[in-house]
Design a protein around this motif. Structure first.
Motif, mmCIF file in Angstrom:
data_model
loop_
_atom_site.group_PDB
_atom_site.id
_atom_site.type_symbol
_atom_site.label_atom_id
_atom_site.label_comp_id
_atom_site.label_asym_id
_atom_site.label_seq_id
_atom_site.Cartn_x
_atom_site.Cartn_y
_atom_site.Cartn_z
ATOM 1 N N UNK A 1 0.831 -1.199 0.000
ATOM 2 C CA UNK A 1 0.000 0.000 0.000
ATOM 3 C C UNK A 1 0.875 1.262 0.000
ATOM 4 N N UNK A 2 1.969 1.203 0.791
ATOM 5 C CA UNK A 2 2.813 2.391 0.933
ATOM 6 C C UNK A 2 3.451 2.821 -0.385
ATOM 7 N N UNK A 3 3.776 1.832 -1.252
ATOM 8 C CA UNK A 3 4.460 2.175 -2.491
ATOM 9 C C UNK A 3 3.516 2.413 -3.655
ATOM 10 N N UNK A 4 2.245 2.062 -3.473
ATOM 11 C CA UNK A 4 1.313 2.055 -4.601
ATOM 12 C C UNK A 4 1.137 3.442 -5.211
ATOM 13 N N UNK A 5 1.066 4.476 -4.360
ATOM 14 C CA UNK A 5 0.725 5.803 -4.886
ATOM 15 C C UNK A 5 1.795 6.326 -5.839
ATOM 16 N N UNK A 6 3.052 5.957 -5.603
ATOM 17 C CA UNK A 6 4.106 6.436 -6.508
ATOM 18 C C UNK A 6 4.277 5.547 -7.737
ATOM 19 N N UNK A 7 4.182 4.236 -7.522
ATOM 20 C CA UNK A 7 4.470 3.322 -8.633
ATOM 21 C C UNK A 7 3.311 3.232 -9.633
ATOM 22 N N UNK A 8 2.097 3.128 -9.123
ATOM 23 C CA UNK A 8 0.967 2.842 -10.023
ATOM 24 C C UNK A 8 0.820 3.873 -11.143
ATOM 25 N N UNK A 9 0.911 5.192 -10.861
ATOM 26 C CA UNK A 9 0.776 6.138 -11.975
ATOM 27 C C UNK A 9 1.823 5.945 -13.071
ATOM 28 N N UNK A 10 2.992 5.391 -12.703
ATOM 29 C CA UNK A 10 4.055 5.214 -13.701
ATOM 30 C C UNK A 10 3.839 3.996 -14.594
ATOM 31 N N UNK A 11 3.017 3.068 -14.129
ATOM 32 C CA UNK A 11 2.898 1.816 -14.903
ATOM 33 C C UNK A 11 1.492 1.564 -15.431
ATOM 34 N N UNK A 12 0.510 2.345 -14.968
ATOM 35 C CA UNK A 12 -0.870 1.943 -15.272
ATOM 36 C C UNK A 12 -1.209 1.954 -16.764
#
Ligand code: AMP
Length: 513
Positions: free
Chosen positions: A108-119
């Motif tokens: 959960x902690x990393x999702x906000x930064x990573x998800x926009x880059x890969x979605x």
């Protein structure tokens, strides 16, 4: 054979045995562990359209769900791409894209930064935060009946090298590579009893995660510390109450564990085995570890390309001082594990006589299939069936391998090869030094010269003339550092390895003194 078969069989044999623990709390027995995995595998297949051969990335700190995800991915026939959760989101995104992962599970902690880059990646079916509602829904699917059949060379683990020289490379590890690794553990590293527990204090995205197999086969407990990582006092407390703990630890973790044990007046009670490796363990450190905590230590040497499985130095060899060459052996990484051949070769791959230093070459069942979509790098690293490890070392007459350094870390000064490890070992004998790392710096006169980064023990100071004298007592004059740079700590990567590249970069900005 599908790796998930091991879990299925254990769950049938000992369904009520405790399997997953968060700290001291039992979260699931083996029946429940296997049920969760079968449900998640079914969701991967039916909701995320995962088919055998697909890649599933996991970007998470240590947690119970990590084990569930590993086995669910394998159950469904997919390969896992474990990504160090401390990487920058951009680095993690690069790996997701390079591996063409179809699904990504992220803390959960990393999702906000990573998800926009890969979605928006075309092949990505889903990026799911672990512990989100979406994850809970996936877990609620109807269980899949049986693991998808897999064959020996099917990709199981796509592990990215730390990429200190250029972009990381994906190391393709097959099911049968992991079978060999797991069986060698029983033969060469440690026995495993049903009452044992595997403690995941080192990152599960690395070797520690792969050390689950033996304990799944034997149906023992898997314990994830509540901190999700390595806290020395937490490890000692958990060991004390849970008993029979085994764990993998990098040498820096062993040091911290030993320091904590000394402070707390503990002898590591409850820890059965600490398997250490992943970086150089200095003789002075392991000697102290055994003095403080007793015969609880086994060393392994491996690399992503032959995971955890090149050599081992057994518990008996680490602790037994009766052999005349005991100290030399303690400074080695032990002997070849049973499923590999290990030799030392010159630059053309010709075997060198014992005692001579060359590159460590490995051949056998755990050696990777190759690098992911990089035939050139594969051809450079696997030649005539031998893995060129990039590590320099020498064998003795009894088959003990002593590592010097990574070939790229060797310092060539005035035409002589100087192995930083030897200088580091010598400096660590000084009573006021806590940590040290030796690198080469460009020099007009010598080509390269030896520079030591030194961390003093708390409350102590060290000075150059004293260190010079000390070095002259222990090593040849030409190996003595040209300068000492005093630091309060050394830069380390997330696995606790000293970043020599960062030290060299620091030096590059400075002029010769
Ligand atoms: P990695 O592929 O990230 O696991 O790193 C593997 C490298 O770590 C090896 O090629 C060695 O340079 C180093 N290494 C692993 N185990 C040991 C050990 N027991 N002693 C010294 N260096 C080690």
């Amino acid at each position: 054979m599908n790796l998930a078969e091991w879990l299925v069989r254990t769950a049938r044999r000992t369904p009520n045995a405790p399997a997953l623990l968060s700290g001291k709390n039992i979260v699931a027995n083996y029946a429940e562990f296997a049920r969760r995995v079968a449900k998640l595998a079914s969701a991967l297949h039916s909701r995320l359209s995962i088919v055998p051969g697909d890649r599933i990335a996991v970007v998470a700190s240590n947690c119970i769900e990590y084990l569930e995800l590993l086995y669910a991915a394998w159950f469904a026939g997919a390969a896992v791409v474990p990504i160090n959760c401390k990487l920058h989101a951009k680095e993690a995104a690069w790996i997701v894209e390079n591996a063409e992962a179809k699904a990504v599970f992220v803390s959960e902690s990393g999702a906000s930064e990573l998800v926009p880059l890969i979605e928006n990646l075309p092949g990505l079916a889903a990026a799911v935060a672990i512990d989100s509602r979406e994850f809970a829904l996936l877990r609620a699917s109807e269980p899949m009946v049986a693991p998808v059949p897999r064959t020996r060379d099917d990709l199981a683990w796509l592990f990215y090298t730390s990429g200190t020289t250029g972009k990381p490379k994906g190391v393709m590890i097959s099911s049968s590579n992991l079978h060999a690794m797991a069986f060698s553990y029983f033969v060469d590293v440690d026995e495993v009893r049903g009452t044992d527990a595997m403690l995941y204090a080192a990152p599960m995205s690395h070797g520690a995660g792969l050390y689950n197999f033996t304990h799944v086969m034997r149906g023992t407990r898997h314990v994830v510390p509540e901190s999700g990582g390595f806290e020395a006092n937490e490890v000692l407390a958990l060991a004390h109450s849970l008993r029979d703990i085994s764990m993998f630890a990098a040498p820096t973790m062993v040091r911290r564990l030993v320091d904590c044990a000394k402070t707390e007046g503990s002898n590591g009670d409850g820890i059965r085995t600490v398997v250490y490796g992943g970086g150089p363990m200095y003789v002075a450190d392991i000697e102290e570890a055994v003095a403080v905590m007793g015969p609880r230590f086994v060393q392994i040497y491996g690399q992503g390309e032959s995971p955890m499985t090149i050599t081992a130095l057994s518990r008996a060899l680490v602790a037994d001082r009766s052999h005349p060459r005991w100290r030399e052996r303690l400074g080695s990484v032990g002997v070849a594990q049973s499923c590999v051949e290990v030799r030392v070769g010159d630059e053309n791959g010709r075997s060198l006589p014992t005692g001579e230093t060359g590159e460590v070459l490995v051949r056998g069942a755990p050696v990777m299939l190759g690098y992911w979509r990089d035939p050139q790098a594969t051809a450079k690293t696997i030649r005539d069936g031998w893995l060129w490890t990039g590590d320099m070392g020498s064998l003795d007459d009894d088959g003990f391998l002593t590592l010097k350094d990574r070939s790229k870390d060797v310092i060539i000064s005035g035409g002589s090869n100087i192995y930083p490890r030897e200088v580091e070992e010598a400096l660590l004998l000084h009573p006021a030094i806590s940590e040290v790392s030796v690198v080469g710096r460009a020099s007009k006169e010598w080509g390269e010269e030896v520079i030591a980064f030194v961390v003093a023990k708390p409350g102590m100071t060290v000075e150059t003339p004293d260190l010079d004298r000390h070095c002259l007592e222990h090593i040849a004059r030409f190996k003595r550092p040209k300068s000492y740079i005093f630091e309060s700590e050394l830069p380390k990567n997330n696995y606790g390895k000293v970043l020599k590249t960062a030290l060299r970069a620091r030096l590059a900005g400075k002029t010769e003194t």
